[in-house]
Design an enzyme around this catalytic site. Sequence first.
Site, PDB file in Angstrom:
ATOM      1  N   ARG A  40     -18.687   8.265 -31.339  1.00 28.19           N
ATOM      2  CA  ARG A  40     -17.933   7.266 -30.578  1.00 28.19           C
ATOM      3  C   ARG A  40     -18.824   6.145 -30.060  1.00 28.19           C
ATOM      4  O   ARG A  40     -18.419   4.977 -30.040  1.00 28.19           O
ATOM      5  CB  ARG A  40     -17.206   7.940 -29.414  1.00 28.19           C
ATOM      6  CG  ARG A  40     -16.018   8.780 -29.848  1.00 28.19           C
ATOM      7  CD  ARG A  40     -15.378   9.493 -28.683  1.00 28.19           C
ATOM      8  NE  ARG A  40     -14.120  10.108 -29.085  1.00 28.19           N
ATOM      9  CZ  ARG A  40     -13.383  10.890 -28.309  1.00 28.19           C
ATOM     10  NH1 ARG A  40     -13.788  11.147 -27.072  1.00 28.19           N
ATOM     11  NH2 ARG A  40     -12.248  11.409 -28.752  1.00 28.19           N
ATOM     12  N   LYS A 203      -1.857  23.402 -32.407  1.00 30.66           N
ATOM     13  CA  LYS A 203      -0.829  22.787 -31.567  1.00 30.66           C
ATOM     14  C   LYS A 203       0.303  22.179 -32.387  1.00 30.66           C
ATOM     15  O   LYS A 203       0.334  20.990 -32.650  1.00 30.66           O
ATOM     16  CB  LYS A 203      -1.462  21.724 -30.656  1.00 30.66           C
ATOM     17  CG  LYS A 203      -2.451  22.309 -29.660  1.00 30.66           C
ATOM     18  CD  LYS A 203      -3.048  21.218 -28.789  1.00 30.66           C
ATOM     19  CE  LYS A 203      -4.053  21.780 -27.797  1.00 30.66           C
ATOM     20  NZ  LYS A 203      -4.660  20.720 -26.958  1.00 30.66           N
ATOM     21  N   GLY A 361     -11.377  16.528 -33.236  1.00 28.86           N
ATOM     22  CA  GLY A 361     -12.726  17.044 -32.958  1.00 28.86           C
ATOM     23  C   GLY A 361     -13.155  18.189 -33.848  1.00 28.86           C
ATOM     24  O   GLY A 361     -14.287  18.216 -34.344  1.00 28.86           O
ATOM     25  N   GLY A 384      -6.043  12.658 -30.633  1.00 33.21           N
ATOM     26  CA  GLY A 384      -4.722  12.480 -30.034  1.00 33.21           C
ATOM     27  C   GLY A 384      -4.124  11.120 -30.335  1.00 33.21           C
ATOM     28  O   GLY A 384      -2.934  10.998 -30.636  1.00 33.21           O
TER      29      GLY A 384
END
Length: 403
Positions: A40, A203, A361, A384
């Site tokens: 990042r 998820k 990730g 996300g």
Amino acid sequence: MENIKTVNDFNFKNKTALVRVDFNVPVNNNQSFQILDDTRIMYSLPTIQKIISDFGKVVIISHFGRPKGKYSKIYSLRFIISYLSDKLKIPIKFSESCIGQSVEKKISELKNGEVLLLENIRFYKEEENGNENFAFQLSKLGDIYVNDAFGVSHRSHASITMVPKFFVEKKCIGFLMKKEIQSLKKVLGKGKNPITILLGGAKISSKIAIIENLIKLVDYVLIGGGMSYPFIKAQGGKVGESLVDEYKDLKMLQKIIEQYKKQNKTKIFFPKDVIIADSFKDSAKTKMASIHSIPNGWMGLDIGPKSINHFCEIINSSRTILWNGPLGVFEFPNFSSGTFSIAKAIVKATQNGAFSLVGGGDSIAALKMRKYETKISCLSTGGGAMLESLKNKILPGIKAIIS
């Protein structure tokens, strides 16, 4: 979206750029704050360097961790200073405050080409609350607002969605954001066919809307990992003790399954076989099983060889590939074969001319464990945010720039 301004649309000479970045990077746990993955930060450097080369001044806003609106030494951004200074080859100034006379004074003393890093913006509860007055105080710190924080642009936080409102025409995105937007465009309806989306992880609740949107846009959706078991259960299969997330609406899953069965374009595939274990540990007893008939007391922890071959065949024939989420518990060597085999297949497809985008990730961590990260077309810095984009939504952080 086509007319969104970037840093290339501005000359920053004698201007102060208020740059929102995402320096929320993983560090080790022994308080030495060694950066474990600098992706990042590295992806944000070109934007900062552009402003410096224009002889502009840079004020950096970022968050780190989840301090919940209170100062905490373990969440301080001070550990970034020496690293950033080394990469930019200039001294980095630091402000313990994000708003107020103290930081305003430091900014007034900045010279062209200098950089001031503000302390963790999440030390202020007003940040996550999207407080407008707090955003106004932040807006006083710069002449031009730059959002280069794709990883949090799905959040309605003050520095992401409220601050840009005070800059009218003097707001834009950085090079990292531009690259992320362009990469997603290459997948969503504009990619070369066949287009394949591979979704893993656990998820499922965060990915249902994605599947519904992608059904009409891509050629293949491959679903594996912990995400596959709720679907199998919805079809009447037996999944034993396998992870079924918190998602309970099996009727919705059945609706999606029926929907893709009725239409002709997109094909959705689940694993055929899985490696099951009698406990959640690397040394557990294992055996092979059909994903539809996992015995009680056993759990699926990786996809099996038939599934690996099937998924890899589809990937190898694809021209556009997006991957988010591992295919098993790859942190355990005995259950890493599926994830690493998929990673290798994506690398091979990329070398053969396919466009590949990997986000999340765990997926990126798997790539880095095999030193594959430089062999992918694009690594997304926001798991996300990428998933929200796949739901056919304009991210709040992007909407704030174009509105």
